[in-house]
Write a protein that holds these residues in place. Structure first.
Motif, short mmCIF file in Angstrom:
data_model
loop_
_atom_site.label_atom_id
_atom_site.label_comp_id
_atom_site.label_asym_id
_atom_site.label_seq_id
_atom_site.Cartn_x
_atom_site.Cartn_y
_atom_site.Cartn_z
N PHE A 290 0.63 -1.26 -0.05
CA PHE A 290 -0.21 -0.17 0.04
C PHE A 290 0.89 1.32 0.25
CE2 PHE A 290 -3.21 -2.93 0.98
CZ PHE A 290 -4.44 -2.56 0.41
N VAL B 200 -11.41 -0.49 -8.70
CA VAL B 200 -10.27 -0.50 -7.77
C VAL B 200 -10.18 -1.69 -6.91
CG1 VAL B 200 -9.02 0.81 -5.93
CG2 VAL B 200 -10.31 1.82 -7.78
N PHE B 201 -11.41 -2.19 -6.27
CA PHE B 201 -11.31 -3.19 -5.45
C PHE B 201 -10.86 -4.64 -6.38
CE2 PHE B 201 -14.06 -1.03 -2.39
CZ PHE B 201 -13.52 -1.51 -1.15
N CYS C 278 -8.78 -4.64 -8.86
CA CYS C 278 -7.16 -4.64 -8.83
C CYS C 278 -6.58 -4.99 -7.57
CB CYS C 278 -6.79 -3.06 -9.43
SG CYS C 278 -7.25 -2.71 -10.99
N MET C 279 -7.20 -4.37 -6.58
CA MET C 279 -6.57 -4.63 -5.13
C MET C 279 -6.87 -6.05 -4.61
SD MET C 279 -7.72 -2.76 -1.52
CE MET C 279 -8.91 -3.51 -1.33
N ARG D 153 -3.80 -8.12 -6.58
CA ARG D 153 -2.76 -7.65 -6.07
C ARG D 153 -2.27 -8.67 -4.80
NH1 ARG D 153 1.53 -3.66 -6.19
NH2 ARG D 153 3.15 -4.49 -4.93
N LEU D 154 -3.31 -8.66 -4.04
CA LEU D 154 -3.27 -9.18 -2.52
C LEU D 154 -3.04 -10.68 -2.77
CD1 LEU D 154 -5.74 -7.13 -0.51
CD2 LEU D 154 -3.42 -7.06 -0.41
N ALA E 84 -9.08 1.82 2.15
CA ALA E 84 -8.26 0.86 1.53
C ALA E 84 -8.06 0.94 0.00
CB ALA E 84 -8.63 -0.68 1.68
N SER E 85 -9.69 1.23 -0.33
CA SER E 85 -9.61 1.60 -1.76
C SER E 85 -9.17 2.76 -2.52
CB SER E 85 -11.26 1.39 -2.52
OG SER E 85 -12.02 2.60 -1.78
N PHE F 96 -5.44 2.51 -2.48
CA PHE F 96 -5.06 1.60 -3.68
C PHE F 96 -5.14 2.29 -5.10
CE2 PHE F 96 -4.63 -2.30 -6.25
CZ PHE F 96 -3.47 -2.84 -5.54
N ARG F 97 -5.99 3.47 -5.17
CA ARG F 97 -5.90 4.04 -6.57
C ARG F 97 -4.48 4.58 -6.60
NH1 ARG F 97 -10.69 5.95 -8.97
NH2 ARG F 97 -12.74 5.35 -8.02
#
Length: 318
Positions: free
Chosen positions: A50, A257-258, A260-261, A264-265, A284-285, A288-289
């Motif tokens: 992050f 965004v979620f 992509c997040m 990634r996680l 969080a979102s 992460f942008r």
């Protein structure tokens, strides 16, 4: 007995599959339900994930202003691309991510994590565009990819042209198809339908690219995923995440965004339960942008696609 997996026996319900199908109420976006306040950085596993560069926004702005023809300011990530204008859009926390944003970032993950493979936002639409299933529409999309050697396959899916979700196929040991819907809107029937189509696609991939492959004509040396049971099948569990309790998305613009997040996680091997907790963190979102446009910008600089020769001053957007 057919060598292909019997789809009627492949999908196994997880505990969440039995959850009652519900839709968000009309006042969903105004929900004041308690959120997890622990920031994602408090989890050591994700402290570096992050992090973002504070000056990236101004660098992108300068790059964007150089030329009136924004199409000339393009970052290429493998076969995907994104314009400076699209990249700068990520600085606005209310912008809904387009296919360009999601495809660019998932393609970046393909480069960063060789154990995962991301299909584009157009894949599932093409696979099911005739109202059913049509393998021939996407047969050549993985021609040069040994998908059965990957640990995870990501498939971003657009629901009713208004909402992004992510399907993740775990190809090793777990044999799990996770459906991650940040709004928790997908029904059990809808998730089962997606899972069934993806398993059918895996069957066809195996049949056309491995089982029929012989001698020197064989382009793939892979084995089928895991061990096949006595019935010639591989059992996959269907995991519908965020079906119980409050879903993590509390606005109408951050679903991409979620996606992509989440990808990634999972690419970072973050455990399922920790992903669930991180997603519930209220910021969080938004954070992460910034991670997305930082990662894409740094990728472009590392690959000498952009050349910034000026000093920037930090000006964080609100």
């Amino acid at each position: 007995m057919s060598d292909l997996y019997d789809i009627t026996e492949v999908i196994m319900a997880s505990d969440e599959l039995a959850a009652e199908d519900t839709m968000p109420s009309n006042d969903y976006y105004e929900s004041t339900s308690p959120r997890i306040s622990t920031p994602p950085e408090s989890f050591p596993e994700v402290s570096t994930i992050f992090k973002y560069e504070k000056d990236t926004r101004l660098e992108v702005m300068e790059w964007l202003s150089r030329n009136n023809d924004n199409n000339k300011n393009v970052i290429y990530i493998n076969s995907e691309s994104i314009t400076a204008e699209k990249l700068y859009d990520l600085c606005d926390k209310h912008i809904w991510l387009s296919s360009d944003h999601i495809n660019a970032y998932l393609s970046y993950l393909n480069s960063k994590f060789h154990r995962v493979f991301s299909l584009t936002t157009f894949f599932y639409t093409r696979l099911t565009e005739i109202g059913g299933y049509k393998y021939s529409s996407i047969e050549h999309w993985t021609k040069r990819i040994e998908i059965f050697q990957k640990d995870i396959i990501f498939i971003p899916i657009n629901i009713n042209e208004s909402h992004w979700i992510l399907a993740a196929i775990f190809m090793k040991e777990q044999f799990r198809i996770a459906i991650l819907d940040s709004l928790g809107m997908i029904t059990t029937e809808g998730a089962v339908n997606i899972g069934g189509n993806l398993i059918r696609w895996l069957n066809d991939e195996y049949f056309h690219k491995i089982r029929l492959c012989k001698g020197d004509a064989c382009e793939f040396g892979s084995d089928i995923i895991g061990e096949i049971n006595l019935n010639g099948q591989v059992d996959f569990a269907l995991d519908i995440m965020f079906r119980n309790g409050d879903p993590p998305q509390v606005d109408g613009s951050s679903c991409g965004v979620f996606v992509c997040m989440f990808a990634r996680l999972m690419a970072e091997n973050i455990e399922r339960d920790i992903i669930m907790k991180i997603a519930k963190f209220r910021e969080a979102s938004i954070k992460f942008r910034k991670v997305i446009y930082t990662d894409l910008w740094e990728y472009a600089k590392e690959n000498k696609q952009v050349d910034i020769k000026f000093e920037v001053k930090y000006d964080e957007y609100k």
